[in-house]
Design a protein around this motif. Structure first.
Motif, PDB file in Angstrom:
ATOM      1  N   LEU A 225      25.606  45.717   1.295  1.00  0.00           N
ATOM      2  CA  LEU A 225      24.834  46.954   1.592  1.00  0.00           C
ATOM      3  C   LEU A 225      23.916  46.978   2.768  1.00  0.00           C
ATOM      4  O   LEU A 225      23.696  47.787   3.457  1.00  0.00           O
ATOM      5  N   PHE A 226      23.326  45.657   3.009  1.00  0.00           N
ATOM      6  CA  PHE A 226      22.231  45.715   4.096  1.00  0.00           C
ATOM      7  C   PHE A 226      22.556  44.539   4.908  1.00  0.00           C
ATOM      8  O   PHE A 226      23.356  43.550   4.686  1.00  0.00           O
ATOM      9  N   ARG A 227      21.951  44.828   6.338  1.00  0.00           N
ATOM     10  CA  ARG A 227      22.041  43.826   7.343  1.00  0.00           C
ATOM     11  C   ARG A 227      20.578  43.726   7.584  1.00  0.00           C
ATOM     12  O   ARG A 227      19.630  44.533   7.687  1.00  0.00           O
ATOM     13  N   VAL A 234      18.705  47.251   7.304  1.00  0.00           N
ATOM     14  CA  VAL A 234      19.358  48.528   7.581  1.00  0.00           C
ATOM     15  C   VAL A 234      20.398  48.655   6.587  1.00  0.00           C
ATOM     16  O   VAL A 234      21.381  47.694   6.074  1.00  0.00           O
ATOM     17  N   THR A 235      20.468  50.023   6.090  1.00  0.00           N
ATOM     18  CA  THR A 235      21.593  50.221   5.134  1.00  0.00           C
ATOM     19  C   THR A 235      22.365  51.675   5.588  1.00  0.00           C
ATOM     20  O   THR A 235      21.520  52.371   6.473  1.00  0.00           O
ATOM     21  N   ASP A 236      23.551  51.839   5.329  1.00  0.00           N
ATOM     22  CA  ASP A 236      24.135  53.151   5.718  1.00  0.00           C
ATOM     23  C   ASP A 236      24.130  54.264   4.713  1.00  0.00           C
ATOM     24  O   ASP A 236      24.243  53.926   3.500  1.00  0.00           O
ATOM     25  N   LEU A 237      23.661  55.490   5.137  1.00  0.00           N
ATOM     26  CA  LEU A 237      23.807  56.416   4.144  1.00  0.00           C
ATOM     27  C   LEU A 237      24.844  57.611   4.489  1.00  0.00           C
ATOM     28  O   LEU A 237      24.840  58.209   5.680  1.00  0.00           O
ATOM     29  N   TYR A 238      25.944  57.837   3.622  1.00  0.00           N
ATOM     30  CA  TYR A 238      26.911  58.774   4.188  1.00  0.00           C
ATOM     31  C   TYR A 238      26.662  60.006   3.710  1.00  0.00           C
ATOM     32  O   TYR A 238      26.312  60.255   2.384  1.00  0.00           O
ATOM     33  N   LEU A 239      26.590  61.137   4.408  1.00  0.00           N
ATOM     34  CA  LEU A 239      26.458  62.728   4.263  1.00  0.00           C
ATOM     35  C   LEU A 239      27.592  63.410   4.597  1.00  0.00           C
ATOM     36  O   LEU A 239      28.413  63.115   5.419  1.00  0.00           O
ATOM     37  N   ALA A 240      27.689  64.480   3.691  1.00  0.00           N
ATOM     38  CA  ALA A 240      28.620  65.417   4.127  1.00  0.00           C
ATOM     39  C   ALA A 240      27.947  66.254   5.113  1.00  0.00           C
ATOM     40  O   ALA A 240      26.944  66.390   5.353  1.00  0.00           O
ATOM     41  N   PRO A 241      28.732  67.223   5.977  1.00  0.00           N
ATOM     42  CA  PRO A 241      28.140  67.800   7.015  1.00  0.00           C
ATOM     43  C   PRO A 241      27.187  68.927   6.737  1.00  0.00           C
ATOM     44  O   PRO A 241      26.205  69.082   7.493  1.00  0.00           O
TER      45      PRO A 241
END
Length: 322
Positions: A225-227, A234-241
């Motif tokens: 999950l993390f870098r 750092v982690t990524d969070l995915y969102l809908a438009p």
């Protein structure tokens, strides 16, 4: 006594110009293959292990290797193989310490265990050229090992039991490998590449001298999950438009626990939001950076497609405008 010349390069399977790294790799490969612990009752394997160890003992040390190369296969010719010029000032083992030739072949002992009545090196320590035996206590060399940690372990810190292999004198003076377990105190927030010192856990001293220290070099394992970016993670969070356009509140994982984070309206893909104090670094913690990644739905039904088309007609937004 007839003493046979031993080609240490041939024993290890390397060329005469081999680097120290190549020599070390060759020895480790042979040691793993022929170690007595892995070949119980196999006298041939034990002999090959001892032979490889003898070769490595010489070729790993620049001064011993230099002497060995200079003497060569014709070492018995001349006046009892006089040492090369300047060799009277050489001290094997560092800081004037001698070394023990016990357990090695007659060839090894003849060259490195004693030059005869004129002085030189002898089994059991260094004898200077005035004939006096001088073996003083010497501190052992420091050692280094890799300590692999998960990102969570590096963040939290605390005690961790680590099992390592070390070389110690065995029967007849031959070195043998055995394992030992140590407790390492990991500082909270330790970073990749940091070194943790374990006093007195390095190589044993000589002639009753203290052992050296062991340094554990931290290697943080990859995380799903993390870098790690310096003190930050750092982690990524995915969102809908529509979440990115309208804003939302989402659950975000951290190294400690999940937290609720408010995403402001109008965020863009690639933008980073900050959770302060959720990174590495111990007392002065870094932050957790949450990188926004916008995902667009692929499979639209007719109603959804119509709504997107209506939005496109109503919107004045130009993503390619400055």
């Amino acid at each position: 006594m007839s003493v046979e010349y031993k080609d240490y390069y041939k024993i290890l399977g390397v060329g005469k110009g081999a680097s120290q790294e190549d020599i070390s790799k060759a020895f480790k490969r042979l040691a793993r293959k022929h170690h007595p612990d892995l070949n119980p009752g196999d006298a041939g394997a034990e002999a090959r292990f001892k032979e490889a160890n003898e070769a490595y003992e010489v070729l790993k040390d620049p001064e011993k290797r230099k002497l060995y190369d200079q003497l060569g296969p014709n070492w018995q010719h001349g006046q009892n193989f006089q040492p090369p010029p300047g060799f009277e000032n050489v001290r094997f083992g560092g800081q004037g310490a001698g070394f023990d030739a016990a357990g090695f072949s007659d060839f090894f002992e003849t060259i490195f265990g004693g030059f005869g009545a004129g002085g030189g090196f002898r089994q059991g320590g260094f004898q200077d050229f005035g004939g006096q035996h001088a073996r003083r206590p010497r501190r052992g060399a420091d050692a280094e090992a890799v300590l692999e940690l998960t990102l969570e372990e590096a963040y939290r810190g605390g005690p961790k039991n680590v099992t390592i292999q070390e070389q110690a004198p065995g029967p007849g003076g031959m070195p043998t490998m055995h394992t030992k377990t140590l407790e390492v105190r990991i500082p909270a927030g330790v970073k990749d590449g940091a070194r943790i010192r374990l006093a007195g856990q390095g190589n044993p001293g000589q002639a009753g001298g203290p052992a050296g220290d062991l340094y554990m070099r931290v290697r943080i394992l990859p995380h799903r999950l993390f870098r790690v970016d310096g003190d930050d993670v750092v982690t990524d969070l995915y969102l809908a438009p529509w979440e990115a356009a309208l804003g939302t509140t989402v659950t975000v994982p951290t190294l400690e626990r999940s937290v609720e984070m408010t995403v402001p309206p109008g965020v863009s893909s690639g933008q980073k939001l900050r959770l302060r104090g959720k990174g590495l670094g111990g007392g002065a913690c870094g932050d957790q950076l949450v990188r926004i990644m916008i995902r667009t739905p692929k499979d639209l039904d007719e109603t959804q497609r119509t709504l997107w088309q209506e939005l496109a007609r109503a919107s004045r937004f130009d993503p390619r405008a400055d």
